[in-house]
Write a protein that holds these residues in place. Sequence first.
Motif, PDB file in Angstrom:
ATOM      1  N   ALA A 276       0.836  -1.207   0.000  1.00 53.98           N
ATOM      2  CA  ALA A 276       0.000   0.000   0.000  1.00 53.98           C
ATOM      3  C   ALA A 276       0.862   1.245   0.000  1.00 53.98           C
ATOM      4  O   ALA A 276       0.607   2.193  -0.720  1.00 53.98           O
ATOM      5  CB  ALA A 276      -0.930  -0.009   1.208  1.00 53.98           C
ATOM      6  N   SER A 277       1.944   1.266   0.800  1.00 54.04           N
ATOM      7  CA  SER A 277       2.820   2.421   0.869  1.00 54.04           C
ATOM      8  C   SER A 277       3.536   2.621  -0.462  1.00 54.04           C
ATOM      9  O   SER A 277       3.751   3.745  -0.885  1.00 54.04           O
ATOM     10  CB  SER A 277       3.828   2.253   2.005  1.00 54.04           C
ATOM     11  N   ALA A 278       3.927   1.517  -1.136  1.00 55.66           N
ATOM     12  CA  ALA A 278       4.634   1.626  -2.405  1.00 55.66           C
ATOM     13  C   ALA A 278       3.753   2.269  -3.475  1.00 55.66           C
ATOM     14  O   ALA A 278       4.257   2.940  -4.365  1.00 55.66           O
ATOM     15  CB  ALA A 278       5.105   0.249  -2.861  1.00 55.66           C
ATOM     16  N   SER A 279       2.436   2.112  -3.393  1.00 61.11           N
ATOM     17  CA  SER A 279       1.552   2.688  -4.400  1.00 61.11           C
ATOM     18  C   SER A 279       1.164   4.131  -4.065  1.00 61.11           C
ATOM     19  O   SER A 279       0.564   4.814  -4.878  1.00 61.11           O
ATOM     20  CB  SER A 279       0.295   1.832  -4.560  1.00 61.11           C
ATOM     21  N   CYS A 280       1.504   4.580  -2.887  1.00 63.13           N
ATOM     22  CA  CYS A 280       1.154   5.926  -2.450  1.00 63.13           C
ATOM     23  C   CYS A 280       2.100   6.945  -3.090  1.00 63.13           C
ATOM     24  O   CYS A 280       3.316   6.732  -3.109  1.00 63.13           O
ATOM     25  CB  CYS A 280       1.260   5.992  -0.927  1.00 63.13           C
ATOM     26  N   PRO A 281       1.565   8.053  -3.618  1.00 65.41           N
ATOM     27  CA  PRO A 281       2.454   9.089  -4.150  1.00 65.41           C
ATOM     28  C   PRO A 281       3.412   9.564  -3.052  1.00 65.41           C
ATOM     29  O   PRO A 281       2.980   9.751  -1.904  1.00 65.41           O
ATOM     30  CB  PRO A 281       1.501  10.213  -4.562  1.00 65.41           C
ATOM     31  N   PRO A 282       4.695   9.724  -3.361  1.00 67.49           N
ATOM     32  CA  PRO A 282       5.680  10.101  -2.334  1.00 67.49           C
ATOM     33  C   PRO A 282       5.265  11.329  -1.509  1.00 67.49           C
ATOM     34  O   PRO A 282       5.511  11.373  -0.311  1.00 67.49           O
ATOM     35  CB  PRO A 282       6.949  10.385  -3.137  1.00 67.49           C
TER      36      PRO A 282
ATOM     37  N   TYR B 254      -1.580  24.778   0.988  1.00 63.11           N
ATOM     38  CA  TYR B 254      -1.131  24.024  -0.179  1.00 63.11           C
ATOM     39  C   TYR B 254      -2.323  23.246  -0.704  1.00 63.11           C
ATOM     40  O   TYR B 254      -3.030  22.589   0.054  1.00 63.11           O
ATOM     41  CB  TYR B 254      -0.034  23.020   0.183  1.00 63.11           C
ATOM     42  N   VAL B 255      -2.531  23.311  -2.005  1.00 60.74           N
ATOM     43  CA  VAL B 255      -3.552  22.493  -2.658  1.00 60.74           C
ATOM     44  C   VAL B 255      -2.807  21.420  -3.440  1.00 60.74           C
ATOM     45  O   VAL B 255      -2.034  21.734  -4.355  1.00 60.74           O
ATOM     46  CB  VAL B 255      -4.445  23.332  -3.597  1.00 60.74           C
ATOM     47  N   ILE B 256      -3.016  20.170  -3.046  1.00 63.87           N
ATOM     48  CA  ILE B 256      -2.409  19.034  -3.732  1.00 63.87           C
ATOM     49  C   ILE B 256      -3.484  18.418  -4.614  1.00 63.87           C
ATOM     50  O   ILE B 256      -4.560  18.045  -4.137  1.00 63.87           O
ATOM     51  CB  ILE B 256      -1.896  17.979  -2.731  1.00 63.87           C
ATOM     52  N   ALA B 257      -3.200  18.339  -5.901  1.00 59.57           N
ATOM     53  CA  ALA B 257      -4.177  17.800  -6.854  1.00 59.57           C
ATOM     54  C   ALA B 257      -4.362  16.303  -6.641  1.00 59.57           C
ATOM     55  O   ALA B 257      -3.534  15.625  -6.017  1.00 59.57           O
ATOM     56  CB  ALA B 257      -3.726  18.073  -8.283  1.00 59.57           C
ATOM     57  N   ALA B 258      -5.445  15.782  -7.178  1.00 61.25           N
ATOM     58  CA  ALA B 258      -5.783  14.371  -7.036  1.00 61.25           C
ATOM     59  C   ALA B 258      -4.692  13.446  -7.591  1.00 61.25           C
ATOM     60  O   ALA B 258      -4.603  12.293  -7.188  1.00 61.25           O
ATOM     61  CB  ALA B 258      -7.122  14.082  -7.723  1.00 61.25           C
ATOM     62  N   ASP B 259      -3.821  13.964  -8.468  1.00 61.20           N
ATOM     63  CA  ASP B 259      -2.721  13.147  -8.989  1.00 61.20           C
ATOM     64  C   ASP B 259      -1.625  12.935  -7.952  1.00 61.20           C
ATOM     65  O   ASP B 259      -0.712  12.143  -8.149  1.00 61.20           O
ATOM     66  CB  ASP B 259      -2.148  13.729 -10.275  1.00 61.20           C
ATOM     67  N   GLY B 260      -1.701  13.657  -6.826  1.00 62.41           N
ATOM     68  CA  GLY B 260      -0.714  13.523  -5.763  1.00 62.41           C
ATOM     69  C   GLY B 260       0.614  14.173  -6.066  1.00 62.41           C
ATOM     70  O   GLY B 260       1.571  14.008  -5.318  1.00 62.41           O
ATOM     71  N   LYS B 261       0.684  14.929  -7.159  1.00 61.54           N
ATOM     72  CA  LYS B 261       1.954  15.532  -7.577  1.00 61.54           C
ATOM     73  C   LYS B 261       1.866  17.042  -7.762  1.00 61.54           C
ATOM     74  O   LYS B 261       2.804  17.763  -7.448  1.00 61.54           O
ATOM     75  CB  LYS B 261       2.419  14.907  -8.895  1.00 61.54           C
TER      76      LYS B 261
END
Length: 177
Positions: free
Chosen positions: A16-22, A143-150
């Motif tokens: 699960a952590s590996a799939s999470c955006p850094p 900070y606004v973080i978009a749904a893409d996590g980037k």
Amino acid sequence: MMPKLLSVLLLLPAVASASCPPLLDHRIPGLTGGTIDMCAYQGKAVVVVNTASECGFTPQFKGLQSLWQNYRDKGLVVVGFPSDDFFQELDKDKAVASFCQVNYGVTFPMASRVHVRGDAAHPLYQALSKASGDAPKWNFYKYVIAADGKTITAFSPLTKPDSPTFIKAVEAALPTP
């Protein structure tokens, strides 16, 4: 057969952590207990804001609560991070939680008190500052973080949560239906 099943279950958190955006791969103690797992918000727009109970910008809690209520069903999460880095936060988590609830009806997730600037900054804030090129200069830095996590957009405390510019950024960050 049971040992194999157990070893598979032990691997699940790492997967699960590996799939999470850094940028979202952080766990923070919650203001009233438990843990805020930022990975749980992947695929959603996230507003991260450092807060303080005794600041001139503190009334922004009302706008942040409205934002949370108006957009959470569309995929927005607001997460508050109380900080005393600017010497305007109460000194106990319990006092902060009570203040936010009693005065502003805050129901969005709130982390335990953290540092948001300098070498002592929480790793999430270090990552946000690096990714956006902008560290908090005062309380209620958003900070606004978009749904893409980037994709990240940073806003000064002068930008209120109900300002058209901020709302436009939040709407652009929401997941596409």
